[in-house]
Design an enzyme around this catalytic site. Structure first.
Site, short mmCIF file in Angstrom:
data_model
loop_
_atom_site.label_atom_id
_atom_site.label_comp_id
_atom_site.label_asym_id
_atom_site.label_seq_id
_atom_site.Cartn_x
_atom_site.Cartn_y
_atom_site.Cartn_z
N SER A 115 -43.39 32.88 -0.71
CA SER A 115 -42.10 33.55 -0.93
C SER A 115 -40.93 32.59 -0.79
O SER A 115 -40.88 31.79 0.15
CB SER A 115 -41.94 34.69 0.07
N ASP B 296 -58.04 45.89 -1.35
CA ASP B 296 -56.71 46.45 -1.06
C ASP B 296 -56.88 47.62 -0.11
O ASP B 296 -57.84 48.39 -0.23
CB ASP B 296 -56.05 46.92 -2.38
N TYR C 109 -40.61 38.71 8.14
CA TYR C 109 -41.35 38.59 6.87
C TYR C 109 -41.35 37.14 6.37
O TYR C 109 -42.39 36.58 6.02
CB TYR C 109 -40.73 39.52 5.81
N VAL D 45 -39.57 39.08 -7.83
CA VAL D 45 -40.32 39.45 -9.03
C VAL D 45 -40.03 40.91 -9.37
O VAL D 45 -39.88 41.75 -8.48
CB VAL D 45 -41.82 39.24 -8.77
P1 NAD Z 1 -46.99 45.32 -3.38
O1 NAD Z 1 -46.60 46.02 -2.11
O2 NAD Z 1 -46.88 46.06 -4.65
O3 NAD Z 1 -48.45 44.71 -3.27
C1 NAD Z 1 -49.03 44.30 -2.05
C2 NAD Z 1 -50.44 44.87 -2.01
O4 NAD Z 1 -51.10 44.41 -0.82
C3 NAD Z 1 -50.46 46.41 -1.95
O5 NAD Z 1 -51.36 46.91 -2.92
C4 NAD Z 1 -50.94 46.71 -0.53
O6 NAD Z 1 -51.63 47.94 -0.44
C5 NAD Z 1 -51.81 45.49 -0.25
N1 NAD Z 1 -51.98 45.21 1.18
C6 NAD Z 1 -51.00 45.06 2.12
N2 NAD Z 1 -51.55 44.81 3.32
C7 NAD Z 1 -52.89 44.77 3.14
C8 NAD Z 1 -53.99 44.57 4.01
N3 NAD Z 1 -53.81 44.34 5.31
N4 NAD Z 1 -55.24 44.62 3.49
C9 NAD Z 1 -55.44 44.87 2.17
N5 NAD Z 1 -54.44 45.07 1.30
C10 NAD Z 1 -53.18 45.03 1.78
O7 NAD Z 1 -46.08 43.99 -3.41
P2 NAD Z 1 -45.90 42.89 -4.54
O8 NAD Z 1 -44.46 42.84 -4.85
O9 NAD Z 1 -46.89 43.04 -5.63
O10 NAD Z 1 -46.22 41.57 -3.69
C11 NAD Z 1 -47.42 40.84 -3.86
C12 NAD Z 1 -47.32 39.54 -3.08
O11 NAD Z 1 -46.25 38.74 -3.57
C13 NAD Z 1 -47.04 39.69 -1.58
O12 NAD Z 1 -47.81 38.74 -0.90
C14 NAD Z 1 -45.58 39.38 -1.44
O13 NAD Z 1 -45.26 38.88 -0.15
C15 NAD Z 1 -45.42 38.32 -2.50
N6 NAD Z 1 -44.06 38.18 -3.02
C16 NAD Z 1 -43.51 39.21 -3.73
C17 NAD Z 1 -42.22 39.04 -4.26
C18 NAD Z 1 -41.55 40.14 -5.05
O14 NAD Z 1 -40.39 39.95 -5.39
N7 NAD Z 1 -42.20 41.25 -5.35
C19 NAD Z 1 -41.55 37.82 -4.08
C20 NAD Z 1 -42.13 36.84 -3.30
C21 NAD Z 1 -43.42 37.01 -2.80
C1 UD1 Z 2 -37.76 40.05 -2.22
C2 UD1 Z 2 -39.14 40.65 -2.06
C3 UD1 Z 2 -39.93 39.83 -1.08
C4 UD1 Z 2 -39.92 38.39 -1.56
C5 UD1 Z 2 -38.51 37.87 -1.74
C6 UD1 Z 2 -38.55 36.49 -2.38
C7 UD1 Z 2 -39.59 43.05 -2.31
C8 UD1 Z 2 -39.47 44.41 -1.73
N1 UD1 Z 2 -39.06 42.03 -1.59
O1 UD1 Z 2 -37.02 40.12 -0.98
O2 UD1 Z 2 -41.27 40.28 -1.02
O3 UD1 Z 2 -40.65 37.56 -0.72
O4 UD1 Z 2 -37.82 38.73 -2.64
O5 UD1 Z 2 -37.31 36.06 -2.73
O6 UD1 Z 2 -40.16 42.88 -3.36
N2 UD1 Z 2 -30.57 45.67 -2.00
C9 UD1 Z 2 -29.54 46.53 -2.32
N3 UD1 Z 2 -29.84 47.84 -2.56
C10 UD1 Z 2 -31.12 48.32 -2.47
C11 UD1 Z 2 -32.17 47.43 -2.13
C12 UD1 Z 2 -31.85 46.11 -1.91
O7 UD1 Z 2 -28.37 46.13 -2.38
O8 UD1 Z 2 -31.30 49.53 -2.69
C13 UD1 Z 2 -30.24 44.24 -1.80
C14 UD1 Z 2 -30.82 43.60 -0.55
O9 UD1 Z 2 -29.99 43.76 0.56
C15 UD1 Z 2 -30.94 42.14 -1.02
C16 UD1 Z 2 -31.24 42.25 -2.51
O10 UD1 Z 2 -30.82 43.56 -2.91
O11 UD1 Z 2 -29.70 41.46 -0.85
C17 UD1 Z 2 -32.71 42.10 -2.83
O12 UD1 Z 2 -33.45 42.96 -1.95
P1 UD1 Z 2 -35.02 43.23 -2.15
O13 UD1 Z 2 -35.31 43.66 -3.52
O14 UD1 Z 2 -35.46 44.08 -1.00
O15 UD1 Z 2 -35.61 41.76 -2.07
P2 UD1 Z 2 -35.47 40.53 -1.03
O16 UD1 Z 2 -35.10 41.00 0.32
O17 UD1 Z 2 -34.68 39.48 -1.70
#
Ligand code: NAD
Ligand code: UD1
Length: 313
Positions: free
Chosen positions: A118, A32, A142, A172
């Protein structure tokens, strides 16, 4: 006992995967660069080997896969609006970094790489719930980057025989999701605002829907994907099956907290998807997956964590 590499393991989802792997007795290495993740997310599992490095550096990826059997590729810059304002930085982590870890995993002959895909890949396809065989229609840099890396995974399976599985996550949420940036996940921002008796921001009319999924469900799906024989080369949704609007989400969090805090409505975000809901029948069929924590229980556990986490955020 097996040896796992979790890329992005200092982040939200990666740290939960590392925690569960350690609990099951496996060896875990994390790669990371701490761009959005934090060392303190791994403080409770000191047995994890932490390597600070950037996936965009091929040599760092090559060192990180030495002796590894399974790669859980979670590292990415996960924000839609951040990719709209700075697509080059996002691309470097999300596409270049993914290609590097695939090349390194192929050359090291790892058993399987499971990729964090995603649901944003679906875009605004009119049919709900979203099935894996629907055409993709990314609406933001993205979403496109996540889709490109997913297609690289499938191509590496076809061309080089590297076993890969893409799990498409749907919004998530849970403990350790960092609320510290405007780019943070919406549930982390809503929970933090309401606990602090602040009005959260809603972008758009709040009628957009998401398939919010508690992180334990995703951990279960990903770890099943490491072993499931028929999963290699596949793209599989992992979520809960339902969907909820942001307005109803806020009502639910208010009800749990016994508050009635109204949001501030602002202009809708560029690149935002309107509706999201997952068909999870493929995950049931190929992985034996079924969600175990529903939205309300997940929100309670998340609020509990947020209420005690000021020092960590
Ligand atoms: P997060 O930002 O908490 O975790 C991402 C991690 O990747 C961080 O620790 C960051 O430091 C590391 N990272 C980023 N770029 C890097 C690089 N170039 N080299 C090494 N490390 C790097 O986000 P998260 O929510 O835990 O997301 C994890 C994965 O799940 C991501 O691939 C994201 O696209 C995917 N995802 C998340 C959601 C969601 O709702 N959170 C939904 C769909 C997909
Ligand atoms: C999220 C994830 C992305 C993932 C995708 C999969 C994050 C930051 N983004 O995107 O990695 O691939 O789901 O479905 O984890 N919003 C508000 N107020 C706020 C913030 C957001 O209204 O303060 C709205 C946004 O405009 C959007 C919704 O809430 O309509 C969700 O936003 P966000 O949590 O950023 O997630 P996604 O863009 O859906």
């Amino acid at each position: 006992m097996s040896h796992y590499l979790v890329t992005g393991g200092a982040g939200f989802i990666g740290s939960h995967l590392a925690t569960e792997l350690v609990a099951r007795g496996h060896r875990v290495r994390v790669l990371d660069n701490l761009s959005t993740g934090h060392r303190h997310n791994l403080a409770h599992i000191p047995q994890v080997e932490f390597v600070e490095g950037d996936l965009a550096d091929l040599a760092a990826c090559q060192r990180a896969v030495e002796g590894i059997e399974y790669v859980l590729h979670q590292a990415a810059i996960p924000s839609v609006p951040r990719s709209v304002s700075d697509p080059i930085t996002s691309n470097r982590s999300n596409v270049d970094g993914s290609l590097n870890i695939l090349v390194a995993a192929r050359d090291a002959k790892v058993r399987r790489l499971v990729y964090a895909g995603s649901s944003s890949a679906y875009g605004d396809t009119p049919t709900l719930p979203k099935r894996e065989d629907m055409p993709t229609a990314p609406l933001s840099p993205y979403a496109l980057q996540k889709l490109v890396a997913e297609q690289y995974c499938q191509m590496f399976t076809q061309l080089y025989g590297l076993e890969t599985v893409t799990i498409r996550y749907f919004n998530v949420f849970g403990p350790r999701q960092d609320p510290g940036s405007p780019y943070s996940g919406v549930i982390s921002l809503f929970c933090t605002a309401l606990l602090g008796r602040q009005r959260p921001k809603v972008y758009g009319d709040g009628g957009q829907t998401r398939a919010f999924t508690f992180v334990a469900n995703v951990v279960d799906g990903v770890l099943r994907a490491c072993e499931a024989p028929a999963a290699s080369g596949e793209v599989i949704n992992v979520a809960t099956g339902g969907r909820i609007s942001l307005n109803d989400l806020l009502t639910t969090i208010n009800a749990i907290l016994g508050t009635s805090i109204e949001p501030i409505y602002e202009e809708a975000r560029l690149g935002d998807v309107r509706d999201s809901q997952a068909d999870i029948s493929k995950a049931a069929r190929l992985l034996g997956y079924a969600p175990s924590v529903d939205l309300e229980e997940g929100l309670r556990r998340t609020l509990e964590w947020c209420a005690h986490s000021e020092v960590r955020t």
